[in-house]
Each structure stands twice: as C-alpha cells, then as structure tokens.
Design an enzyme around this catalytic site. Structure first.
Site, mmCIF file in Angstrom:
data_model
loop_
_atom_site.group_PDB
_atom_site.id
_atom_site.type_symbol
_atom_site.label_atom_id
_atom_site.label_comp_id
_atom_site.label_asym_id
_atom_site.label_seq_id
_atom_site.Cartn_x
_atom_site.Cartn_y
_atom_site.Cartn_z
ATOM 1 N N CYS A 142 9.306 -3.017 47.135
ATOM 2 C CA CYS A 142 9.373 -1.559 47.173
ATOM 3 C C CYS A 142 9.950 -0.964 45.903
ATOM 4 O O CYS A 142 9.898 0.252 45.723
ATOM 5 C CB CYS A 142 10.172 -1.088 48.387
ATOM 6 N N SER A 152 20.736 -8.719 50.280
ATOM 7 C CA SER A 152 20.592 -9.995 50.964
ATOM 8 C C SER A 152 19.163 -10.423 51.244
ATOM 9 O O SER A 152 18.946 -11.498 51.793
ATOM 10 C CB SER A 152 21.357 -9.928 52.298
ATOM 11 N N GLN A 153 18.170 -9.631 50.866
ATOM 12 C CA GLN A 153 16.806 -9.932 51.263
ATOM 13 C C GLN A 153 15.903 -10.439 50.133
ATOM 14 O O GLN A 153 14.855 -11.022 50.388
ATOM 15 C CB GLN A 153 16.156 -8.671 51.871
ATOM 16 N N GLN A 182 12.032 -12.702 49.557
ATOM 17 C CA GLN A 182 10.824 -12.165 48.921
ATOM 18 C C GLN A 182 10.334 -13.076 47.791
ATOM 19 O O GLN A 182 9.129 -13.266 47.613
ATOM 20 C CB GLN A 182 11.103 -10.762 48.364
ATOM 21 N N GLY A 234 6.550 2.753 60.971
ATOM 22 C CA GLY A 234 6.105 1.572 60.246
ATOM 23 C C GLY A 234 6.466 0.329 61.043
ATOM 24 O O GLY A 234 7.343 0.377 61.919
ATOM 25 N N ALA A 235 5.790 -0.794 60.753
ATOM 26 C CA ALA A 235 6.065 -2.030 61.494
ATOM 27 C C ALA A 235 5.990 -3.254 60.591
ATOM 28 O O ALA A 235 5.784 -4.363 61.071
ATOM 29 C CB ALA A 235 5.100 -2.177 62.672
ATOM 30 N N GLY A 236 6.146 -3.046 59.273
ATOM 31 C CA GLY A 236 6.116 -4.161 58.337
ATOM 32 C C GLY A 236 7.466 -4.830 58.210
ATOM 33 O O GLY A 236 8.352 -4.672 59.069
ATOM 34 N N ALA A 288 10.427 -2.386 58.013
ATOM 35 C CA ALA A 288 10.645 -1.789 59.332
ATOM 36 C C ALA A 288 11.312 -2.785 60.274
ATOM 37 O O ALA A 288 12.184 -2.431 61.067
ATOM 38 C CB ALA A 288 9.311 -1.317 59.910
#
Length: 440
Positions: free
Chosen positions: A50, A115-116, A120, A185-187, A190
């Site tokens: 993003c 933390s993510q 990725q 959203g559901a990705g 989300a």
C-alpha cells in the site's frame, strides 16, 4: 549477474503519486512477467504494497536493466516516464542488498518497525517462485532477507509494540475499544484490521465487500457480521468507526455518504487503501476524524536504541551476504581449474600407456597416483588461498588472475556456474502462509 532495485515508495513520492502506480495482485504479476521477459533482466520479483512498488531484478547490465524496468513500469501504470522518473529510486548491487534488508526489518516502513512487512517480503518470494520469475540469484537474496528480518525481531524490540499501519491508524482515529466498526474490503489489510478490532475490544465488527462470499468468510473468522457493498450507506449510520481498504480504483466512500451517516456525531474514518477509498472532502465534515496513509507517513515506531541496533544488524548481514557472494563467484574458477588439471592428467596417462604398453596394472596404478598427487600438491596452495581471499572485497579479481595464469577457458568457468545453479527444494520455498504486510 548483478542485483538491481527500481522502486517508488512513501519516502520518494506523495500519496497522490503512489496512487497512480499502485498495483493489485494481477497487475503486479503482469509487471513481473513482462520485466522478466526483457533482454537485460534474468530474474524478477515485484514487491507491491500500500505504500511501495519495487521491482527487484538480476541483471547483466545496469543501464539496460534500469531502462527496461522503468519503461515497463511507466507503460503498465500509464504514468509518463518524465513524471515517474523524478520519484523513482534505484539501488544496485550492495545498495540493492542493503535496501531489501532494510525493508524486511521494517526500517523503511511507513510505521518504522511495523510487524507485517516481513510477511509481505515472504509472499513476494513465494509469488515469484510460483511464476518462475525468481531463480537462484533472487532466491538467495530474499531468503537471506527473511533471515535478517527474523533476526532483527528476535534480537531487538523493533516490533515490540506489534504496530502496523492498521494499528497506528486506529490509534490515530481515537482507538476502537467498545466502538461499532465497519470494515470496507476483505483483503489482507482488511483481515488484519478485523483481527485487530476483534481482539482489541470493539463492540461489533461488520465486514462489507464487493464479493459477498469473501466478506462472509472474514466475518465468520472473527465473529462479525457480513454485508454486501451496496448496504454500506445504511451500515454507516450504525458505525462509530470505519476502516476502508479495498482495491477499487475510484472513491468508495463519498462525502455525501459520510455526511449523511454522521449527521454531526463523532465518526472515525481510517482510509488505508491505495488508491484512496475515501473522498478527501470528508475531512471537512464536522465530527468526522479522517486519517489517511499520508497522515500515517509521519508516524514513528520503535525506540532509537532498537532502531540503531537493527541498523547495525542490517550492515553486518549485508557485509556477510556480499562476502558469501564473492566467495561463491570464485568457486567455479577453482572447479574449472581442477577439471582442466584432471583432463591433462588423463591425457598424459593415455600417452604413457601407448608409449609403455608393458606396464602391469599395479605399475599403471602407482604411476597414476604419483602424477595426480603431484598435480594436487601444485594446485593446493593457490586454490586454497584464492578461496580464502574470495570473500574479501577484491576477491573476484583473484579468480580473474587464476584464470589468466592458467589460461582457463571462460566458457568452462561459465559452464561450472550454470551447473551449480541449485534446484528448488522444500527449504528454499517461501512459506505459502505468509500474508499481510503493507499490502492494502
């Protein structure tokens, strides 16, 4: 082959520029495949989140690789090269290695130490492996980056707060405890938001998505409620907090929609989508607190001591990786030299057998052992020494000297290099379960 990175991120461009080059999964795949088919690029991986779009390549020529990647990126995103170029950054060889390591540990994230991002990076490697655009060079680089990221998190408190773009954004809109939340959203982003809200004490969580089945799956996972995207205007009236993170190319939540739903009451709106989901005019509505990625770009994370220690780890690991690469670049020359010597011994033994046909088996064996032992002793010191020196900054030049001194055929060295390309094994595959990160 050399490492090359061409990228654009929140550090080099404003959000409105990043919106123009934002890539969904399909576009990122197309970019990787197109770049990988270009003449100067042998391997490709695309890290699209993003707040960054980065193309990692293994190239044989710097300028040709850079030109091809930037041209393809411009063509695919529709952003003229003249507009894109001023925001791009380019890293080559050691700089490319250090940059990926900095990304993996979270030093280059919008929220430092978030933390993510490691997940990725892992997902980028997995996708590249599945597309077969990642070969031995990029696999080695990304695998090492993942180890560096894990080391930084094990040895320091860089992510002790467990912060992500989502958690930082939720803090910025006033928290979420006991609030009625609506996620649009559901990705992956989300999903992270839904889990954060459910675990953190939100009164209720409603998930809306264009694909209703995906909304149902996410809502059931966290004990929430699923609705269709068309029902969002009505659901806004019952929400205290809205998190929007779709992959839509246009505005999803309009000023009129939010103004009608808020009616002057307090409403927190977090927009972590790229391109933006929420009309910027929403910020002017009384009672509405709008937080966007542009606002989060000013958010810091991690203590100064932790950040300094992570920087030290990155520097140490970058040097270690480069030393290993240099040493590996010497190995094919050593193998080719020993192969050449073995071939000469075989040739001389054959000649000796023709000239002295009366030698019995024991005598031939003793002669062969003696010749091979002499050759091994002659080659031992130079080959051992060149391996020792191979990890030094000037290591490859010693291999060049060895090739010159022994008149080695470069084609023979290249053949050894090609033969040493490792096949894919289970322990070189990225973990398919990794997700999240900066991905919106």
């Amino acid at each position: 082959m050399s490492y090359l990175v061409v990228g654009i991120s929140h550090r080099s461009a404003a959000i409105d520029v990043l919106e123009r080059v934002a890539l969904d999964a399909g576009a990122a795949t197309k970019l990787a495949l197109t770049v990988n088919n270009s003449p100067a690029v042998a391997e490709t991986a695309v890290l699209a989140t993003c707040n960054r779009t980065e193309v990692y390549g293994s190239v044989d020529r710097f300028h040709a690789g850079m030109d091809e990647i930037t041209a393809i990126l411009s063509d695919l995103t529709g952003v003229p090269l003249i507009d894109l170029a001023e925001h791009l950054y380019v890293h080559f060889e050691e700089g490319a290695v250090a940059h990926l390591f900095q990304v993996a540990v979270g030093l280059d994230s919008m929220v430092v130490g978030e933390s993510q991002i490691l997940g990725q990076v892992k997902e980028t490697l997995r996708v590249g492996q599945d597309l077969e655009t990642v070969g031995s060079d990029l696999n080695a680089l990304f695998q090492h980056a993942l180890r560096v990221g894990k080391r930084a998190r094990t040895e320091t408190g860089i992510d002790s707060a467990g912060r992500s773009v989502v958690s930082a954004g939720l803090e910025a809109v006033g928290g979420f405890e006991n609030r009625r939340a609506l996620i649009v959203g559901a990705g992956s982003m989300a999903s992270l938001a839904a889990q954060t809200l459910a675990n953190g004490g939100a009164r209720s969580v409603t998930v809306a998505n264009r694909n209703y089945d995906r909304a149902v799956v996410l809502a059931e996972r966290i004990g929430g409620t699923a609705i269709r995207l068309d029902d969002v205007p009505k659901a806004l009236h019952d929400a205290d907090l809205v998190v929007s993170c779709t992959g839509a190319r246009g505005v999803v939540l309009t000023e009129e929609m939010i103004r009608d739903a808020s009616d002057g009451r307090p409403l927190g709106v977090l927009d972590v989508a790229l391109p933006r989901d929420v009309a910027p005019e929403v910020a002017r509505i009384p009672g509405v607190a709008l937080v966007t990625l542009a606002d989060l770009a000013r958010t810091a994370g991690g203590s100064e001591d932790d950040i300094d220690e992570v920087r030290r780890i990155v520097g140490e690991e970058s040097g270690s990786f480069e030393a290993t690469r240099r040493a590996a670049s010497v190995a094919p020359t050593v193998v080719a030299l020993r192969a050449m010597a073995s071939g000469l011994v075989d040739s001389e033994l054959a000649r000796l057998e023709r000239r002295l046909p009366g030698l019995d088996e024991h005598e031939r064996h003793e002669v062969e052992r003696t010749i091979r032992r002499v050759v091994d002793k002659v080659l031992h010191n130079p080959t051992v020494r060149v391996k020792e020196l191979g990890g030094d900054p000037g290591g490859p030049t010693y291999a060049d000297a060895l090739r010159q001194l022994f008149a080695l055929d470069q084609a023979a060295v290249d053949a050894v290099t090609a033969a040493k390309t490792p096949g894919e094994t289970s322990n070189t595959r990225a973990d398919a379960g990794a997700a999240g990160g900066e991905q919106a």
